[in-house]
Design an enzyme around this catalytic site. Structure first.
Site, PDB file in Angstrom:
ATOM      1  N   SER A   1      17.555 -23.777  47.851  1.00 46.12           N
ATOM      2  CA  SER A   1      17.137 -23.554  46.431  1.00 46.12           C
ATOM      3  C   SER A   1      18.619 -22.702  46.125  1.00 46.12           C
ATOM      4  O   SER A   1      18.511 -22.564  44.503  1.00 46.12           O
ATOM      5  CB  SER A   1      15.862 -23.255  46.393  1.00 46.12           C
ATOM      6  OG  SER A   1      16.249 -21.548  46.903  1.00 46.12           O
ATOM      7  N   HIS A   2      19.234 -22.292  46.950  1.00 40.98           N
ATOM      8  CA  HIS A   2      20.654 -21.509  45.883  1.00 40.98           C
ATOM      9  C   HIS A   2      22.037 -22.088  46.949  1.00 40.98           C
ATOM     10  O   HIS A   2      22.707 -20.878  46.782  1.00 40.98           O
ATOM     11  CB  HIS A   2      20.594 -19.852  46.453  1.00 40.98           C
ATOM     12  CG  HIS A   2      19.809 -19.257  45.486  1.00 40.98           C
ATOM     13  ND1 HIS A   2      17.725 -19.809  46.523  1.00 40.98           N
ATOM     14  CD2 HIS A   2      19.703 -19.205  44.496  1.00 40.98           C
ATOM     15  CE1 HIS A   2      17.275 -18.615  44.867  1.00 40.98           C
ATOM     16  NE2 HIS A   2      18.400 -17.680  44.117  1.00 40.98           N
TER      17      HIS A   2
ATOM     18  N   GLU B   1       9.590 -23.754  42.444  1.00 37.78           N
ATOM     19  CA  GLU B   1       8.083 -24.856  43.217  1.00 37.78           C
ATOM     20  C   GLU B   1       7.005 -24.958  42.180  1.00 37.78           C
ATOM     21  O   GLU B   1       6.438 -26.362  42.496  1.00 37.78           O
ATOM     22  CB  GLU B   1       7.462 -23.091  43.949  1.00 37.78           C
ATOM     23  CG  GLU B   1       8.312 -22.647  44.537  1.00 37.78           C
ATOM     24  CD  GLU B   1       7.551 -21.062  45.473  1.00 37.78           C
ATOM     25  OE1 GLU B   1       6.408 -21.854  46.047  1.00 37.78           O
ATOM     26  OE2 GLU B   1       8.284 -20.056  44.545  1.00 37.78           O
TER      27      GLU B   1
END
Lengths: 345, 345
Positions: free
Chosen positions: A47-48, A189
């Protein structure tokens, strides 16, 4: 199953920096951004990771971030250091301020680094880890976009406001580090639940009328909730006060009003506090680093985990074996490198 | 219904100070302790009010707290101020250090006050409010007794480790203040469920085998859980590191090992960080205090509450009308004043 391409951490960093250079970022910003993005990929934080490249380029293409402003360090000799980012991404500003912050904390015991006028990019854990590498404990916090309602409220006002902390553990161990959103869940999410057509767990969100909802669509239109009820809400409000208002920069609401969308990287500031354990423990019995290890052993020894252990395990593996990218990921990197901003819709 | 006795805040403070003097505390400690106990009573916080007098005297009678050690301020000109409490109660140590801390924060922007070797007594909100009254924002934290298991663990290791924050709002408004335990519930709350024969809500505690329990007896024998799952657990661990280990003082586990009981006030230290909003906002657009009011209005305007509002409402009333004590409470004060430590079993 698509074929995977294995690439070393250093090579991926050079490749991502090249993409940002092609996109128009100055070498300083391209390198700083590549460093934190590849740190995410290296640590298994998809996610990063490289998924974020396009968002960075999109913000650049929209003209909402300076491609080349030089960060400027202001130092009046006090315990506050300030880096003006001049509307560029935050990473180079942090890289400039971090060594000065660690030095000031060692000198005075405690010191703060303020980053102003940045387009914020980066999880906070790479930053506290950098400071831990310089021998100091660190707390970092910043606002984000107003997508979270205060506990008992009905409207988005607070951000997902991350709060991070790190404690140095010497050369041979990764630091004790946590970095979490002060909302129950991250917005991404909830987006995943929506795509998969699943209902949210209870307590994550409210709808536009402020009523609890488990419907992802209603949640995205409404507001997320803080973690831990009124306690998490209070911490998130503290972050708006200290890392928004006190440092003379945007709150999460002002950041959203400024850009009018959550699809581009937000403009706001950041507050980082560094403390020297040697200075705080001076003249007192016991070595603080050795005593901290006793605490960590007591946590791990009863079957609990230290935060970030999954990341550190992934890091160990990728540093030894390289990072595995899917064929699609690799092809997208090729495309971004070839055509630059033209690849961004 | 028993008759109530109404007493002014000032008179109750003099009366409680007299009780502590009779119990053997020096005038400085008697006054400092009376001030925070009556602040609790004044604010409708019965759990931190005159009910606490006996616990203070019990710790004194057990010889576990110095009745008269003079707190000593150490100041090396850095951003760390330190008060050695010499084994006495923490309140006089804080009273000595607070003005120096606020002055140092105004000078350097950020500064820390370490209290060492104290028998800790007092909620943290009176302390951050005192600093807010001196014009600075403040964070306070300390360990307590090891009664909380880390998230995913099975054994008590962390304390209920309170975390408090306050932001000054000028002369005419009480500050923005929160002060909460990093456990889901306080130990006293579980004790109340036990006395009333009620089951605990889920998620509060585990039994001696580390299994979730709603039985108060099993919970008291086992461990409480941190608020907010792994996030609250991480904050509580940070407090052990910063306000225990880093300042060269006891962790919650060491505090419990030292006294061997949770029925007496614990020996440990405390960390307070003060920040000057004027210094942090200097040269930036907007007045931080005015901007904070906009944030507070946006919270209250959507039907959410600011923390501590119930306390401030009770304060307004008791300052105007006096504090109502039950006939039993008043008689117990008489008895404590008359016979001192002999009233303590």
């Amino acid at each position: 199953m698509s074929k995977t391409v294995v690439i070393s951490v250093a090579k991926l960093e050079a490749r991502v920096a090249s993409i940002f250079g092609k996109g128009g970022l100055s070498p300083e910003h391209a390198a700083a951004l590549a460093s934190v993005i590849v740190a995410g990929e290296r640590d298994g934080c998809k996610s990063h990771g490289i998924y974020r490249i396009e968002g960075c380029l999109r913000t650049l293409k929209a003209g909402k971030v300076s491609p080349d402003a030089k960060p400027v360090l202001e130092d009046d000799g006090s315990a506050i250091l300030r880096v003006g980012a001049g509307g560029a991404y935050s990473c180079a500003a942090f890289a400039l301020g971090a060594p000065a912050l660690a030095e000031r904390a060692r000198k005075l015991g405690i010191a703060a680094l303020v980053i102003n006028d940045c387009t914020h990019f980066s999880a906070l854990w790479p930053e506290v880890e950098t400071l831990n590498g310089l021998g100091v404990a660190a707390i970092a916090m910043c606002p984000s976009y107003a997508t979270v309602a205060p506990s008992g409220g009905s409207q988005p006002l607070l951000g997902t406001n991350p709060f991070a902390f790190g404690w140095p553990r010497g050369e041979d161990k990764p630091p004790y580090v946590f970095d979490f959103a002060t909302s129950v869940a991250a917005r991404g999410e909830i987006e995943l639940y929506r795509r998969e057509g699943r209902q949210l767990p209870e307590g994550w969100a409210i709808d536009v009328d402020g009523k609890p909802t488990t419907d992802p669509e209603a949640a995205l239109a409404g507001a997320m909730l803080p973690f831990g009820g009124h306690k998490g809400s209070a911490i998130s409000t503290m972050i708006e006060l200290l890392a928004g208002i006190m440092i003379g920069d945007f709150t999460s609401k002002e950041a959203l009003d400024f850009l009018g969308t959550t699809t581009l990287a937000p403009r706001h500031g950041e507050l980082i506090i560094a403390m020297s354990p040697e200075r705080f423990a001076a003249g007192r019995p016991g070595d603080p680093f050795a005593r901290a290890e006793v605490l960590f052993e007591a946590i791990v020894g009863q079957g609990a985990r230290l935060p970030s252990q999954r990341r550190f395990a992934a890091r160990k593996q990728t540093l030894a074996e390289g990072i595995a990218l899917s064929a699609e990921e690799s092809a997208q990197l090729d495309r971004l490198e070839e055509v630059g901003l033209a690849a961004i819709s």
